[in-house]
Write an enzyme that holds these catalytic residues in place. Structure first.
Site, PDB file in Angstrom:
ATOM      1  N   ASN A 223       0.717  -1.179   0.065  1.00  0.00           N
ATOM      2  CA  ASN A 223       0.013  -0.062   0.058  1.00  0.00           C
ATOM      3  C   ASN A 223       0.706   1.086   0.078  1.00  0.00           C
ATOM      4  O   ASN A 223       0.181   2.303   0.229  1.00  0.00           O
ATOM      5  CB  ASN A 223      -0.735  -0.196   1.139  1.00  0.00           C
ATOM      6  CG  ASN A 223      -0.233  -0.411   2.552  1.00  0.00           C
ATOM      7  OD1 ASN A 223       0.836  -0.052   2.733  1.00  0.00           O
ATOM      8  ND2 ASN A 223      -1.123  -0.399   3.661  1.00  0.00           N
ATOM      9  N   PRO A 368      -4.488   8.754   5.109  1.00  0.00           N
ATOM     10  CA  PRO A 368      -4.813   8.444   3.764  1.00  0.00           C
ATOM     11  C   PRO A 368      -6.125   7.699   3.502  1.00  0.00           C
ATOM     12  O   PRO A 368      -6.364   6.724   4.540  1.00  0.00           O
ATOM     13  CB  PRO A 368      -3.431   7.988   3.301  1.00  0.00           C
ATOM     14  CG  PRO A 368      -3.047   7.084   4.420  1.00  0.00           C
ATOM     15  CD  PRO A 368      -3.323   7.977   5.687  1.00  0.00           C
ATOM     16  N   HIS A 392      -5.051   5.076  11.105  1.00  0.00           N
ATOM     17  CA  HIS A 392      -3.755   5.405  10.139  1.00  0.00           C
ATOM     18  C   HIS A 392      -4.092   5.504   8.569  1.00  0.00           C
ATOM     19  O   HIS A 392      -3.193   5.414   7.896  1.00  0.00           O
ATOM     20  CB  HIS A 392      -2.796   4.370  10.585  1.00  0.00           C
ATOM     21  CG  HIS A 392      -2.812   3.133   9.730  1.00  0.00           C
ATOM     22  ND1 HIS A 392      -3.922   2.342   9.627  1.00  0.00           N
ATOM     23  CD2 HIS A 392      -2.005   2.407   8.698  1.00  0.00           C
ATOM     24  CE1 HIS A 392      -3.725   1.218   8.918  1.00  0.00           C
ATOM     25  NE2 HIS A 392      -2.534   1.448   8.536  1.00  0.00           N
TER      26      HIS A 392
END
Length: 469
Positions: A223, A368, A392
């Site tokens: 990721n 994100p 997160h």
DNA sequence: ATGTCC
């Protein structure tokens, strides 16, 4: 005299044979059985008095070893019931992740915990788990990618000033992705972290130094990403020194690469060996006492990996800004796989955040969404029941395998087109549809962070997945 | 997450 007498007396396993051997020797010396049993009882009561020599020395040594092993097992024993912990976004979290957190809260070293709304199953502690332990650090409470982190650079440019083709070219030239990948020798950049004396302080770190030099400034796989996008700031932020408005910005997600992975592997194995008797359900949560040599070594290596990961971001952002001929107006960064010494309810504890953003009061953080969803610049509210943490990211709702089975290239391309995102690399397993809706995840943690700005990705580079988009 | 066992 036979083994049955001795087992009745309370000897176990290897001690039975040794007791029998000693008893036989005493019989040979003419002692009565009652006297021998009396002597054996004395050895059992105070083995330390007999371990130095004599006919009972081997037996006494075995008893001492057995007692020590029992003590180690007892020290590893789990609580029957998990300590209570708070959960954010419980409706978004699968039962398996909750079960993992329950096990973590049964560790004898655990003192407090919390679960973030992006939580999902991981090795040991779930991703999105926060765990505070006393005098103990858990390698799998930090995770395999030690120091995995985010960085944002806000550039003195309007979002429209950088065309897609130019952004793609910059990403292709100045970033590197993929397992095992480093920069070519002529393109390598130096960083202060590579000159730290810490590298000389452990054989493991010395051994991994060349790899670290090779891979500094790179982004890895999975990721991890580097992307250009638009940062929208609704209110002026004096602390950031930014007016309200839209800015071209760079957002990156990277970790400590092969170096950190090998540190994690080394100390995970070491922690396991220190807890041979630990309950099977908690095997991957084996810890290292922080006041011991191993714990200190991990702490040193973990923190170096944390600084190394941030150095990767530093170089990524420096290359791109330099190529554009600009200096960032503002920057923010945070680690989301690390452990910190923090005071919790008046006591210093080791707070593990494994896929959780530190969110102390006033602290900046980056959360994100996915390759095609917005990310957020946030400021922590220091909420104590969450151990001053936030999510997160969005968190997976489909595992990698499930994503590859359920989704097609077409699905991903349609999603990208719908949001005007250009993707370089990327795999089906990182499809936006494999992630929880970031808007929902953010909505579940309004008491943990304030959103300062939204970042919408435009041109995204990731590693080529096992199945490309 | 990592060339998926130094």
């Amino acid at each position: 005299m036979n083994g049955k007498h001795l087992i009745k007396l309370g000897f176990e396993k290897e001690a039975v044979g040794l007791a029998l051997k000693a008893a036989t020797a005493r019989e040979g010396a003419g002692l009565a059985r009652a006297d021998i049993l009396h002597e054996l009882g004395a050895v059992q009561a105070a083995p330390q008095d007999y371990a130095g020599g004599g006919v009972y020395a081997l037996l006494a040594q075995m008893l001492l070893a057995q007692a020590a092993a029992q003590q180690v097992r007892a020290a590893s024993a789990l609580r029957a019931v998990p300590l209570p912990y708070a959960v954010w976004g419980a409706d978004l979290i699968e039962p398996g992740a909750r079960a993992q957190m329950d096990v973590a809260m049964r560790l004898p070293v655990s003192r407090a915990g919390a679960m973030m709304p992006d939580a999902h199953v991981g090795y040991g502690l779930p991703i999105g788990g926060v765990l505070a332990a006393e005098n103990a650090v858990i390698p799998y409470g930090v995770g395999v990618d030690i120091g995995c982190s985010m960085m944002l650079s806000v550039l003195p440019m309007l979002p429209g000033a950088l065309k897609v083709a130019e952004a793609s070219g910059l990403l292709l030239r100045h970033t590197r992705f993929g397992a095992g990948v480093g920069f070519e020798k002529r393109d390598r950049q130096d960083h202060a972290v590579l000159h730290e004396p810490t590298w000389e302080e452990q054989p493991l770190l010395r051994h991994l130094y060349d790899k670290a030099v090779n891979q500094i400034g790179t982004s890895g796989s999975g990721n991890h990403f580097v992307e250009f996008g638009t940062l929208s700031l609704a209110q002026p932020d004096p602390e950031l020194g930014l007016e309200a408005g839209e800015y071209l910005a760079v957002l990156s997600h990277s970790g400590s690469r092969g170096f950190g992975a090998q540190v994690a592997g080394h100390f995970t194995a070491l922690a396991g060996r220190l807890h041979p008797g630990i309950d099977k359900v908690a095997q991957k949560l084996a810890w290292l006492p922080l006041d011991g040599e191993e714990g200190q070594a991990y702490w040193q290596a973990m923190n170096l990996a944390g600084r190394y990961a941030l150095a990767n971001h530093d170089l990524i952002h420096a290359r791109l800004a330099r190529a554009l001929g600009v200096s960032p107006l503002a920057q923010a960064s945070n680690s989301h796989n690390l452990a910190w010494k923090e005071v919790v309810d008046g006591q210093e504890l080791i707070v593990h955040r494994k896929g959780a953003t530190p969110a102390a009061k006033g602290q900046l953080g980056l959360i994100p969404g996915s390759m095609a969803d917005p990310g957020y610049l946030v400021r922590g509210r220091g909420h104590a029941p969450a151990l001053a943490s936030a999510s997160h990211g969005a968190g997976r709702q489909l595992g990698r395998r499930a994503a590859q089975n359920a989704l097609s290239k077409k699905d991903v391309q349609a999603y990208l087109e719908g949001r005007g995102v250009t993707l370089i690399g990327g795999g089906i397993d990182e499809a936006p549809q494999a992630y929880k809706r970031i808007e929902e995840v953010i909505a579940r943690q309004t008491d943990l962070v304030d959103v300062l700005a939204e970042f919408r990705p435009h041109v995204v580079r990731m590693d080529t997945g096992s199945e490309d988009v």
